[in-house]
Scaffold this active site. Structure first.
Site, PDB file in Angstrom:
ATOM      1  CB  VAL A 129      51.612  35.797  47.121  1.00  0.00           C
ATOM      2  CG1 VAL A 129      51.156  34.597  48.413  1.00  0.00           C
ATOM      3  CG2 VAL A 129      50.785  36.801  47.310  1.00  0.00           C
ATOM      4  CD  GLU A 137      44.958  46.750  42.923  1.00  0.00           C
ATOM      5  OE1 GLU A 137      45.871  46.224  42.536  1.00  0.00           O
ATOM      6  OE2 GLU A 137      45.096  47.903  43.226  1.00  0.00           O
ATOM      7  CG  ASP A 138      48.724  43.441  42.530  1.00  0.00           C
ATOM      8  OD1 ASP A 138      47.791  44.093  43.075  1.00  0.00           O
ATOM      9  OD2 ASP A 138      49.873  43.717  42.611  1.00  0.00           O
ATOM     10  CE  LYS A 196      48.067  38.825  51.291  1.00  0.00           C
ATOM     11  NZ  LYS A 196      49.436  39.492  51.832  1.00  0.00           N
ATOM     12  NE  ARG A 228      56.782  44.575  39.389  1.00  0.00           N
ATOM     13  CZ  ARG A 228      55.811  45.012  40.186  1.00  0.00           C
ATOM     14  NH1 ARG A 228      54.830  44.395  40.504  1.00  0.00           N
ATOM     15  NH2 ARG A 228      56.264  46.115  40.997  1.00  0.00           N
TER      16      ARG A 228
HETATM   17  P1  5GP Z   1      46.340  47.030  50.362  1.00  0.00           P
HETATM   18  O1  5GP Z   1      45.982  48.612  49.957  1.00  0.00           O
HETATM   19  O2  5GP Z   1      44.994  46.482  49.921  1.00  0.00           O
HETATM   20  O3  5GP Z   1      46.577  46.648  51.794  1.00  0.00           O
HETATM   21  O4  5GP Z   1      47.496  46.644  49.643  1.00  0.00           O
HETATM   22  C1  5GP Z   1      47.517  46.381  48.176  1.00  0.00           C
HETATM   23  C2  5GP Z   1      48.854  46.630  47.548  1.00  0.00           C
HETATM   24  O5  5GP Z   1      49.826  45.874  48.684  1.00  0.00           O
HETATM   25  C3  5GP Z   1      48.699  45.693  46.310  1.00  0.00           C
HETATM   26  O6  5GP Z   1      48.626  46.360  45.330  1.00  0.00           O
HETATM   27  C4  5GP Z   1      50.481  44.981  46.508  1.00  0.00           C
HETATM   28  O7  5GP Z   1      51.211  46.298  45.837  1.00  0.00           O
HETATM   29  C5  5GP Z   1      50.709  45.243  47.855  1.00  0.00           C
HETATM   30  N1  5GP Z   1      50.588  43.808  48.555  1.00  0.00           N
HETATM   31  C6  5GP Z   1      49.613  43.427  49.646  1.00  0.00           C
HETATM   32  N2  5GP Z   1      49.899  42.034  49.837  1.00  0.00           N
HETATM   33  C7  5GP Z   1      50.934  41.548  49.005  1.00  0.00           C
HETATM   34  C8  5GP Z   1      51.603  40.433  48.865  1.00  0.00           C
HETATM   35  O8  5GP Z   1      51.202  39.373  49.543  1.00  0.00           O
HETATM   36  N3  5GP Z   1      52.514  40.329  48.014  1.00  0.00           N
HETATM   37  C9  5GP Z   1      52.833  41.362  47.295  1.00  0.00           C
HETATM   38  N4  5GP Z   1      53.927  41.170  46.440  1.00  0.00           N
HETATM   39  N5  5GP Z   1      52.480  42.467  47.313  1.00  0.00           N
HETATM   40  C10 5GP Z   1      51.243  42.639  48.303  1.00  0.00           C
END
Ligand code: 5GP
Length: 180
Positions: free
Chosen positions: A158, A104-105, A136, A170
């Site tokens: 970010v 995952e990113d 995070k 990207r």
């Molecule tokens: P989660 O489901 O864990 O809240 O969020 C995951 C997804 O939200 C990531 O795969 C990404 O696409 C997006 N995301 C969450 N935080 C960031 C951030 O700081 N920057 C970017 N570009 N995408 C984020």
């Protein structure tokens, strides 16, 4: 090094984690994966689009025999009792009995990874772990064990190194954080 800024759409971002630091963290992760997955032929599942750079740089440094495949999560959202779950698309491999590592990113609230793990576990792999470029910890809303984390960051938005802001950013080699 002097901070650099970039404007994407209506927002300004400033350099935050440079490419060299990212690669150093990824190299450590690769060594850990080599140790943990020796003789297990792991299947890495990179989640597109955000993880493409991370996946490429990680794979170049993993030396244990392994396979990689790419999946996407649907953009439409299907409400379930657990919250918002995105459907896994493009998973053609039979992961039954395999050692799977999701790439995952970024893990923010953890909703995405939580939903994804549930769908993968239903296919009865031998094991599933998550390796993420960024985590995070302050934002996590699930009891998730993210075993492999290249770098933790505070609750900042970010971009760069695969991560976008409404489609842009990207391609940036470094990671930038939002300024305004
Ligand atoms: P989660 O489901 O864990 O809240 O969020 C995951 C997804 O939200 C990531 O795969 C990404 O696409 C997006 N995301 C969450 N935080 C960031 C951030 O700081 N920057 C970017 N570009 N995408 C984020």
């Amino acid at each position: 090094m002097e901070p650099r800024t970039v404007t994407l759409h209506d927002c300004q971002f400033s350099t935050y984690i440079c490419e060299e630091e990212i690669i150093a963290h990824i190299s450590l992760l690769a060594r850990q994966l080599d140790k943990d997955y020796a003789n297990k032929n792991p299947l890495f599942l990179a989640v597109l689009n955000g993880s493409f750079m991370f996946a490429a740089d990680l794979m170049k440094r993993v030396s244990t025999p392994c396979e990689i495949s790419f999946i996407r999560l649907s953009s439409y959202k299907d409400m379930q009792s657990t919250g918002t779950v995105k459907e896994v698309l493009g998973l053609t491999e039979d992961i039954g009995g395999r050692h799977v590592v999701v790439l995952e990113d970024i893990v923010d609230t953890g909703h995405t990874v939580h939903g994804l793990l549930q769908q993968l576990q239903a296919r009865q792999p031998a094991s599933v772990e998550v390796a993420t470029l960024l985590l995070k910890p302050e934002c996590l809303q699930h009891q998730l064990e993210v075993k492999y984390v290249a770098r933790t960051i505070p609750n900042d938005f970010v971009v760069g190194y695969g991560l976008d802001y409404n489609g842009l950013g990207r391609n940036l080699r470094d990671i930038y954080k939002i300024v305004s």
